[in-house]
Design a protein around this motif. Structure first.
Motif, short mmCIF file in Angstrom:
data_model
loop_
_atom_site.label_atom_id
_atom_site.label_comp_id
_atom_site.label_asym_id
_atom_site.label_seq_id
_atom_site.Cartn_x
_atom_site.Cartn_y
_atom_site.Cartn_z
N ALA A 107 7.71 12.47 9.31
CA ALA A 107 6.68 13.02 8.43
C ALA A 107 6.45 14.48 8.78
O ALA A 107 5.79 14.80 9.75
CB ALA A 107 5.40 12.22 8.58
N ALA A 137 3.04 6.80 2.63
CA ALA A 137 3.43 8.16 3.02
C ALA A 137 2.33 8.87 3.81
O ALA A 137 2.62 9.73 4.64
CB ALA A 137 3.79 8.98 1.79
N ASP A 138 1.06 8.53 3.55
CA ASP A 138 -0.01 9.25 4.23
C ASP A 138 -0.46 8.56 5.51
O ASP A 138 -1.41 8.98 6.15
CB ASP A 138 -1.20 9.46 3.28
N LEU A 139 0.21 7.49 5.89
CA LEU A 139 -0.18 6.81 7.13
C LEU A 139 0.30 7.63 8.33
O LEU A 139 1.34 8.28 8.27
CB LEU A 139 0.45 5.42 7.20
N PRO A 140 -0.43 7.58 9.43
CA PRO A 140 0.05 8.27 10.63
C PRO A 140 1.42 7.72 11.03
O PRO A 140 1.71 6.54 10.83
CB PRO A 140 -1.00 7.90 11.69
N PRO A 141 2.29 8.58 11.58
CA PRO A 141 3.64 8.13 11.94
C PRO A 141 3.65 6.88 12.81
O PRO A 141 4.51 6.00 12.63
CB PRO A 141 4.21 9.33 12.69
N VAL A 190 1.62 4.38 12.81
CA VAL A 190 1.36 3.21 11.97
C VAL A 190 2.59 2.90 11.12
O VAL A 190 2.98 1.73 10.97
CB VAL A 190 0.12 3.44 11.08
N ARG A 218 6.21 18.25 4.29
CA ARG A 218 6.45 17.99 2.86
C ARG A 218 6.83 16.54 2.65
O ARG A 218 7.23 15.83 3.58
CB ARG A 218 7.56 18.89 2.33
N TRP A 219 6.71 16.11 1.40
CA TRP A 219 7.02 14.74 1.03
C TRP A 219 8.50 14.44 1.32
O TRP A 219 9.37 15.27 1.07
CB TRP A 219 6.74 14.53 -0.45
N ILE A 229 0.86 -1.19 0.00
CA ILE A 229 0.00 0.00 0.00
C ILE A 229 0.90 1.24 0.00
O ILE A 229 2.09 1.15 0.30
CB ILE A 229 -0.93 0.07 1.23
N ASP A 230 0.31 2.39 -0.33
CA ASP A 230 1.05 3.64 -0.20
C ASP A 230 1.17 3.96 1.30
O ASP A 230 0.17 3.92 2.03
CB ASP A 230 0.31 4.78 -0.91
#
Lengths: 268, 277
Positions: B146, B57-61, B63, B149-150, B54-55
Motif C-alpha cells: 500500500a 484497500a483502505d485497511l492498514p497493511p 490487517v 496510490r491505488w 468489505i472494501d
C-alpha cells in the motif's frame, strides 16, 4: 449506549459495547469478514474485533482493544451500509452530489476515482449530498457519509491542504477529506454514473445500458450484504425506472482532469 | 490434505507463469491463451473485496495481511473442484501461515537460481541490478504494498529469497519442488510431477503437445501477438529470456558474489554452484 444522530449511520441507531458472538446461527451468506442470517450482519476483523448490526437501528461493538478511529471506520462504513439495507434502502458505493436542480450519484468499485472526481465537481458549484455508503430510498438520498476517501497522490493532485485531511484510521493509506457542509435536503436522484477504471484498455467507453443491463451495471457497485431477494430487486427496479444510468469506462493511465472532463460531459 | 487448492508457489520471476501455461495447455489441449491461464491468484482488488465482504484497500497493511488466509478460505469455499492457485507470497508472516492447510489439496514450489531471478526481476521492474539484488535480500519485501496510490492488487508479503524457499520447501504443505533449470532441461518430466499434484494420474502420452504449446517461444509469440495483461506498464516483454545461467552475461563478479554471500547456503542445498568463476 449512544444514539447516533449524525454521520453515515442511520439516525436513531442505538450503538453499544458488549459481547458479540463469534458466529451467527442460520447463516445464509458468508464472506471472509462478514456473515449474515438474512437480517443481522456480523463483521469480524483481525486486530479490531467484532461488530453486529441488526434490526436497522441497533449496533453492538465488541472491540475492547481497538483504536476508536478503527472502530469508527467500520461503524460508518460496512455497518452503516448494513443498517440502511435492513431498513430497505439501496446502498450504493459512491457519492451523491446536487447542483440544486437534480442529484447525481457517482458510483464505482475501489480504484474508480469517485472521490477525486466528486471533489473536482464540488469546486465547480456542486454540493455533496452523501458519500459512501450512499443510501437511497426510492429516488431520495437518505443517508451517507460526509467524508471522501483519497489516496495521497490524488490529494496531492487536487492540491488539498494537509489540514483538510485526516488518516481514515491508524496506519491506513487513505486520507479522509471531510466535507463540512453537506446538502441536507436534495432533489431526487436523476442520474447514476458508473465509473470503471479499465486496467487493460486504452479506449474510453461510454454506454447507456437498458433493460436488465441496468441491473448488471449497478449490481457490482451496490452493497448487498444481506442477500436480499425479491424486495431488493423491486426497490432497485423502482429506482431504475426513474433514473438514467451511464457507465463510463476510462483507461487506467488517464489523467484525473480528463476523467473529470468526461464525467462533466456525461452529466451535462 | 482435503482441500481444493493446489498452490503453485515461487519467488517472483521464477517460472510460475510458465508452469501455469503448461497446466492450462494440458487441461485444454489447445494453444495457450495468455488471457485465460489457470490458477486464480485472488490478487485483484475487486475479487478480494467480494471475498472479504468489505472494501479492503483502505485497511492498514497489517490487517490486509492478516486477512489473506481468510480470503483463501472464502475463495476455496466457492470452488467446485481442485483449482490451482498461483502465489508469490512467503509461507508465513510472524509465524502465521498465509496458505491454510485445511483448504489445501497439494503444493508445487518452483525454485530458480537467485542470480537469474535478480536479472529477470531487474528487467521486470525496470530497476538496477543492484536494486534487484537488494530486494532479494529484503526480509520485509511486499509486492503491491500500500503506497501513496491505488494499486489494483492486494499486498503480497514475499521477503528474502532464502527464507521464501526454505519457508515453503520445509513447510507442512510438503510441496513438490521443481527447479526452473530442470524444467528447461526436461520439461516433460518436470511437468509430470507438477501435474500429478492435482490429477491423480497423468497421461504421459498427452504431455508432448501441451509442453510444446507452452514452450518459451510459443509464449513469447503469443505475447507478441496478443499482449499479456500481467506485463507491467512500460516493460517490453514479460517472457524475456527463459534461459538458465543468463546471469553470467549480466552480473558483475561483485554482484554475483553478493547474492552468494546472501543466499549461498540455500543455493547449495538446491545444487546451484556458488564457486567464483
Amino acid at each position: 449506549v449512544a444514539v447516533v444522530t449524525t454521520g453515515a449511520v442511520p439516525p436513531g441507531t442505538r450503538v453499544s459495547t458488549g459481547s458479540v458472538p463469534r458466529a451467527l446461527e442460520g447463516v445464509v451468506q458468508r464472506s471472509a469478514c462478514t456473515e449474515t442470517d438474512g437480517d443481522a450482519l456480523l463483521l469480524r476483523l483481525p486486530h479490531v474485533g467484532r461488530l453486529l448490526a441488526r434490526h436497522g437501528d441497533e449496533v453492538t461493538i465488541d472491540a475492547p482493544d481497538a483504536h476508536p478511529d478503527a472502530v469508527r471506520r467500520y461503524l460508518h462504513g460496512p455497518i452503516a451500509a448494513a443498517l440502511h439495507q435492513q431498513r430497505g434502502h439501496i446502498v450504493l458505493r459512491g457519492a451523491a452530489l446536487s447542483d440544486g436542480r437534480r442529484t447525481i450519484v457517482l458510483v464505482g468499485r475501489a480504484g474508480a476515482a469517485v472521490p477525486p472526481v466528486a471533489i473536482s465537481l464540488l469546486r465547480t458549484g456542486w454540493r455533496l449530498v452523501a458519500a459512501e455508503p450512499c443510501a437511497i430510498d426510492g429516488v431520495r438520498v437518505v443517508g451517507g457519509s460526509s467524508r471522501l476517501g483519497l489516496w495521497p497522490d490524488d490529494a496531492a493532485r487536487l492540491q488539498l491542504e494537509a489540514s483538510q485531511l485526516a488518516p481514515r484510521q491508524p496506519d491506513s493509506p487513505i486520507l479522509d477529506f471531510d466535507v463540512a457542509e453537506t446538502s441536507s435536503s436534495s432533489p431526487d436522484v436523476r442520474h447514476i454514473v458508473v465509473l470503471c477504471r479499465g486496467l487493460h484498455s486504452s479506449d474510453v467507453e461510454v454506454q447507456h445500458p437498458a433493460g436488465a443491463d441496468r441491473f448488471l451495471a449497478i449490481t457490482p457497485v451496490t452493497h448487498r450484504d444481506l442477500a436480499q431477494g425479491e424486495p431488493w430487486l423491486g426497490s432497485v427496479s423502482t429506482m431504475l425506472d426513474r433514473v438514467e444510468v451511464t457507465t463510463l469506462r476510462w483507461p487506467g493511465g488517464l489523467e484525473l482532469n480528463e476523467v473529470v472532463r468526461l464525467v462533466r460531459e456525461t452529466i451535462a | 490434505v482435503s482441500g481444493s487448492l493446489v498452490w503453485l508457489a515461487s519467488y517472483p520471476k521464477s517460472g510460475n507463469t510458465w508452469v501455469r501455461a503448461i497446466v492450462t495447455a494440458y487441461r485444454t489441449d489447445a494453444p495457450v491463451d495468455l488471457a485465460a491461464l489457470d490458477s486464480d491468484a485472488v490478487l485483484g482488488r475487486e475479487d478480494v473485496d467480494v471475498l472479504a465482504g468489505i472494501d479492503t484497500a483502505d485497511l492498514p497493511p497489517t490487517v490486509q495481511v492478516s486477512l489473506i488466509p481468510c480470503i483463501y478460505r472464502a475463495h476455496a469455499a466457492r470452488l467446485a473442484g481442485v483449482t490451482w492457485a498461483k502465489t508469490h507470497e512467503c509461507r508465513t508472516v510472524g509465524g502465521q501461515p498465509l496458505h491454510p492447510a485445511d483448504v489445501t489439496h497439494g503444493a508445487v514450489y518452483i525454485v530458480r537460481d537467485p542470480r537469474d531471478v535478480a536479472v529477470s526481476y531487474a528487467d521486470h521492474l525496470r530497476i538496477s541490478l543492484d536494486a534487484a539484488i537488494s530486494r532479494l535480500n529484503d526480509p520485509d519485501l511486499v509486492v503491491a504494498h500500500a503506497g501513496p496510490r491505488w494499486n489494483p492488487q492486494r499486498p503480497q508479503p514475499v521477503g528474502r529469497w532464502s527464507d521464501h524457499v526454505t519457508g515453503w520447501v520445509d513447510s507442512d504443505l510438503a510441496p513438490v519442488v521443481v527447479r526452473y533449470e530442470d524444467l528447461i532441461a526436461d520439461t516433460q518430466r518436470a511437468a509430470t510431477s507438477v501435474l500429478a499434484t492435482s490429477w491423480v494420474e497423468v497421461d504421459a502420452g498427452r504431455l508432448a503437445r501441451p509442453v510444446a504449446a507452452a514452450g518459451f517461444d510459443a509464449l513469447a509469440a503469443a505475447e507478441e501477438a496478443h499482449g499479456f495483461h500481467e506485463r507491467p506498464p512500460g516493460v517490453d516483454r514479460f517472457f524475456r529470456s527463459g534461459r538458465a545461467g543468463a546471469w553470467r552475461e549480466h552480473l558483475t563478479p561483485t554482484q554475483a558474489r553478493r547474492i552468494v554471500d546472501d543466499h549461498g547456503a540455500v543455493m547449495e542445498r538446491f545444487g546451484y554452484d556458488t564457486a567464483d568463476d
